[in-house]
Write a protein that holds these residues in place. Structure first.
Motif, PDB file in Angstrom:
ATOM      1  N   ALA A   1       3.240 -38.590  37.764  1.00  0.00           N
ATOM      2  CA  ALA A   1       2.347 -39.610  38.327  1.00  0.00           C
ATOM      3  C   ALA A   1       1.675 -39.105  39.601  1.00  0.00           C
ATOM      4  O   ALA A   1       0.475 -39.318  39.814  1.00  0.00           O
ATOM      5  N   LEU A   2       2.439 -38.425  40.431  1.00  0.00           N
ATOM      6  CA  LEU A   2       1.854 -37.913  41.673  1.00  0.00           C
ATOM      7  C   LEU A   2       0.856 -36.798  41.393  1.00  0.00           C
ATOM      8  O   LEU A   2      -0.187 -36.710  42.055  1.00  0.00           O
ATOM      9  N   LEU A   3       1.152 -35.941  40.423  1.00  0.00           N
ATOM     10  CA  LEU A   3       0.223 -34.862  40.091  1.00  0.00           C
ATOM     11  C   LEU A   3      -0.978 -35.372  39.305  1.00  0.00           C
ATOM     12  O   LEU A   3      -2.015 -34.703  39.255  1.00  0.00           O
ATOM     13  N   GLY A   4      -0.857 -36.558  38.697  1.00  0.00           N
ATOM     14  CA  GLY A   4      -1.963 -37.143  37.939  1.00  0.00           C
ATOM     15  C   GLY A   4      -2.737 -38.145  38.778  1.00  0.00           C
ATOM     16  O   GLY A   4      -3.736 -37.813  39.417  1.00  0.00           O
ATOM     17  N   SER A   5      -2.247 -39.389  38.808  1.00  0.00           N
ATOM     18  CA  SER A   5      -2.919 -40.432  39.605  1.00  0.00           C
ATOM     19  C   SER A   5      -2.912 -40.085  41.085  1.00  0.00           C
ATOM     20  O   SER A   5      -3.859 -40.406  41.814  1.00  0.00           O
ATOM     21  N   GLY A   6      -1.842 -39.414  41.526  1.00  0.00           N
ATOM     22  CA  GLY A   6      -1.762 -39.042  42.933  1.00  0.00           C
ATOM     23  C   GLY A   6      -2.880 -38.115  43.357  1.00  0.00           C
ATOM     24  O   GLY A   6      -3.316 -38.156  44.513  1.00  0.00           O
ATOM     25  N   LYS A   7      -3.342 -37.291  42.420  1.00  0.00           N
ATOM     26  CA  LYS A   7      -4.447 -36.385  42.760  1.00  0.00           C
ATOM     27  C   LYS A   7      -5.702 -37.179  43.082  1.00  0.00           C
ATOM     28  O   LYS A   7      -6.418 -36.869  44.045  1.00  0.00           O
ATOM     29  N   GLY A   8      -5.978 -38.217  42.289  1.00  0.00           N
ATOM     30  CA  GLY A   8      -7.137 -39.067  42.571  1.00  0.00           C
ATOM     31  C   GLY A   8      -7.006 -39.764  43.912  1.00  0.00           C
ATOM     32  O   GLY A   8      -7.980 -39.893  44.669  1.00  0.00           O
TER      33      GLY A   8
END
Length: 796
Positions: free
Chosen positions: A712-719
């Motif tokens: 989640a952090l590497l996905g949505s967290g990137k945004g």
């Protein structure tokens, strides 16, 4: 039921992507139409919009402002470097300014008062009786002897010496009021400033203050504000280009923000609203929400393309909106509700901001959640083409990986403990936040601005440039002549002058003793009120008999029914106003009168007191309703009462930290900061929706909680990280504004964004990992919903 909802969502997404050309044309057509409307919107400040509706102080001000002076008074001070004001060059310029003011557009020519005005009179005794004649009208003193006579007349007149000639005799004051509703602040500022500049020099300084000058100055800086706004947008574009390295990653979020802005401004024009230059920072904050949602979609789209999970751009766009629609819609609805509750504060400007802001935020459903996926369907190839060789992706991944390790290691307890300590400390310090202005002068401008320096100089020389009138309303004609009423006014003035910020006062009770003294050949022993209503009536008649119609207006009406005690204040800080109002109310309660009563309160200080009272009650109400709305949205979305409480954590933390920062920096809670505060409630949690939903999505795929947090952090967290970096960096440009309010609001927005992003990337995942709420990790009776729809076919 769940599958039915997902099926309907899937069908809706199908329809939008299948007919994406028509959807795009429809959005473009509406945007062009709204753009034509938006181009006609006026950018201006209307002082009446800043005042509460149906507040007793405002009603008193509106009822008596034409007589006793309103809230649009301008004060002009002439100060000499050498000697005193009783010099011909100073008197000539006083006369020149007085005459020039009569030509200023919208000014009330009957409310211009100075040494050179016909209203400024002295009472003299002669063989013919008592006469009242102007001090220095229509002509100037011709020689030193006449100047000496003028000096003597001024020094023996308490209505002039102190209020209009400083006690050190080095400055004289000119005041002028405007016809309410006819004030064009920009023209007033330009014309009065030109008059001041024309009379400046040769050892004479001219200083000007007043609400028309202040708001005209704000309008004067509108060009600079537009330049800063464009510079902010330019910085935003460059940062997006640097971080995303793609054309679509740069332009699509920008397009989303532009479309939302055009739709909102067009709607504002349809509703007959104008745009106040002081709330442009709020406009940027809402636009940032559109950009944020669009960045999330673009980031997810790029991940889908890079991973190969989606064979083409349409499939990748569909996957992006399918997984992010719920947190995106929740963020939009929560923000819209938080802004709409501002309308509960009965101040027209806040109501207009609330309505425009709600429309603006709701337009994100189209500009970001609909338009961005549609445009992404044509961006498959560009997702792989990089526009420059600088790649900060590894740095972003390193930051996000570090966050994941912090959350899933023993450090998670330190994160939660630190957040708890920070919440308690900032919450306690936040009680120092002041309602109203927190500093002398205007909080809109910097302390070293010419306006605030002029205000300080005038307040040093005179009783105060800010005024409040308290009406003495008689119960029958002639009530003001009653000894009880006049003595009550005198006692009230002495009582209020004990407050340090009150520099002085003036009323009908100051006139009659001066007339009585003249009758007694200038003997100071007889400078006192009459002992009966008849005697006071005779003294009043002697003063009025030589006057022109309207000369007594600032003290009493012709029927001696209503009068005013005008109080002069050296500042209008929130604490000053609350103390003054409390003292007035205490005096009224302890000293009732048989023939009259005191009515609160007109003038600038009076209406500002009304604004502060409404904000004090409205702030608590708005925050309470905003939090209630946020809890309700989370509960309905996740069907869990725990969810509502869970997402309140970052909101409460961001609010206490921001309020404590405002208290530390002496930024008061006033009509200009309240919209940003209300919007910040929604802003404090938006990012968390995406990250928590990303954790749920990872669990859907069968990942462990630790793996789900990391993905989640590497996905949505990137945004979240991309949006926070770009917006925080670009909004700091507002700190260079000549308007302190805009600079302060820019820093507040940056602070809110930072806290929101930090909460989303560290605090909320740590809370999920430690407390494992059922609406995230699942449990009996609360199974995790699947994020995909079985049997769903990608549209062609």
């Amino acid at each position: 039921m769940k599958n039915l909802l997902f099926a309907r969502l899937g069908a809706l997404i199908d329809a939008v992507l299948r007919h994406r050309v028509w959807v795009l044309l429809g959005v473009v057509a509406i945007t062009v139409l709204m753009g034509s409307l938006a181009s006609r919107i006026e950018v201006k400040t209307v002082f009446g919009d800043l005042l509460p509706k149906n507040h007793p102080y405002v009603e008193v001000n509106n009822r008596f402002k034409a007589t006793f002076g309103g809230s649009n008074m301008v004060s002009i001070m002439l100060e000499v470097e050498q000697g005193d004001v009783f010099q011909l060059p100073v008197l000539e310029r006083t006369q020149a300014i007085t005459k020039a003011l009569q030509k200023v557009e919208g000014i009330d020519t009957y409310q211009i008062v100075s040494l050179a005005s016909k209203k400024m009179k002295e009472v003299r005794a002669s063989t013919d009786g008592i006469e009242s004649r102007p001090l220095m009208w229509p002509g100037l003193p011709k020689d030193a002897a006449e100047i000496a006579v003028l000096r003597e007349a001024v020094l023996n007149n308490p209505l002039v010496y102190g209020p209009y000639v400083s006690l050190d005799q080095k400055a004289t004051l000119i005041t002028a009021d405007f016809v309410e509703g006819d004030v064009d602040y920009e023209k007033a500022y330009e014309q009065i400033t030109a008059i001041a500049q024309a009379n400046e020099g040769a050892g004479i300084h001219v200083r000007i203050v007043g609400e028309p000058i202040l708001y005209g100055l704000v309008r004067h800086y509108l060009t600079e504000t537009a330049v800063i706004f464009l510079a902010t947008v330019g910085a935003l574009v460059l940062l997006l280009l640097l971080i995303t390295r793609t054309l679509h990653g740069t332009l699509l979020p920008l397009a989303s923000g532009v479309v939302s802005a055009i739709w909102a401004l067009g709607a504002a024009e349809l509703m007959g609203f104008h745009l106040d230059p002081l709330v442009i920072v709020v406009a940027f904050l809402i636009t940032a929400q559109a950009i944020s949602n669009s960045v999330q979609l673009v980031s997810r789209f790029d991940d889908e393309i890079a991973s190969g999970h989606s064979p083409d751009a349409v499939s990748a766009a569909r996957a992006a909106i399918q997984n992010l629609f719920k947190p995106g819609l929740l963020a939009v609805v929560a923000d819209a509700g938080c802004v709409l509750v501002v309308a509960l504060t009965p101040i027209p400007m806040l109501e207009k901001i609330a309505l425009i802001g709600t429309v603006w935020i709701l337009s994100i459903i189209v500009s970001a959640l609909t338009l961005t996926p549609v445009l992404l369907t044509w961006c498959g190839g560009s997702a792989r083409r990089k526009l420059h060789p600088i790649d900060i992706g590894p740095l972003l991944r390193a930051v996000l990986s570090r966050c994941a390790r912090q959350v899933t290691s023993r450090a998670r307890h330190a994160v939660l403990g630190g957040a708890g300590v920070l919440f308690i400390a900032s919450g306690l310090y936040a009680f120092n936040l002041k309602v109203g202005d927190a500093n002398p002068g205007s909080p809109i401008l910097w302390p070293d601005s010419t306006y605030n320096q002029d205000a300080a100089a005038i307040n040093e020389k005179f009783q105060g440039s800010d005024r409040m009138f308290v009406v003495v309303a008689g119960k029958a004609e002639g009530a003001l002549k009653e000894p009880e009423v006049l003595e009550g006014m005198e006692r009230f003035q002495k009582y209020m002058e004990a407050q340090p910020e009150v520099g002085g006062s003036i009323s009908f009770a100051d006139i009659l003793p001066a007339v009585n003294r003249v009758l007694r050949e200038g003997n100071a022993r007889y400078q006192e009120l009459g002992t009966s209503s008849n005697q006071n009536g005779e003294l009043a008649y002697m003063f009025v008999s030589g006057s022109d119609p309207g000369d007594m207006d600032r003290f009493a009406d012709p029927q001696a029914l209503n009068g005013a005690v005008t109080l002069f204040f050296r500042d209008h800080q929130g604490e000053t106003l609350r103390t003054a109002i409390a003292r007035v109310k205490a005096y009224i309660a302890q000293h009732p009168m048989e023939h009259a009563e005191f009515l609160l309160a007109g003038g600038l200080v009076g209406v500002l007191s009304a604004v502060n009272e409404v904000i004090l009650s409205g702030q608590i109400e708005a925050i309470a309703f905003a939090l209630l709305w946020l809890v309700a949205c989370c509960m309905l979305t996740y069907r869990s009462t725990v969810a509502g409480m869970f997402f309140m954590v970052p909101v409460l933390l961001s609010n206490t930290i921001t309020f404590s920062y405002m208290a530390w920096m002496d930024i008061g809670m006033n009509i200009n900061t309240l919209p940003v505060v209300a919007l910040g409630i929604g802003l404090g949690v938006d990012y968390s929706f995406y990250v928590v939903d990303g954790i749920r999505e990872g669990l859907h795929r069968g990942e462990t909680l630790e793996q789900a947090v990391a993905s989640a952090l590497l996905g949505s967290g990137k945004g979240v990280l991309i949006t926070a970096l770009t917006l925080i960096t670009s909004v700091i440009i507002w700190s260079f504004s000549s308007l302190r309010l805009q600079a302060d609001m820019g820093v507040l927005i940056a602070l809110w964004l930072f806290i929101s992003a930090t909460s989303a990337l560290v605090l909320m995942p740590a809370m999920v990992y430690v407390f494992r709420p059922a609406f995230v990790v699942g449990g009996k009776g609360h199974p995790i919903e699947r994020s995909d729809v079985p049997g769903y076919a990608v549209p062609a």
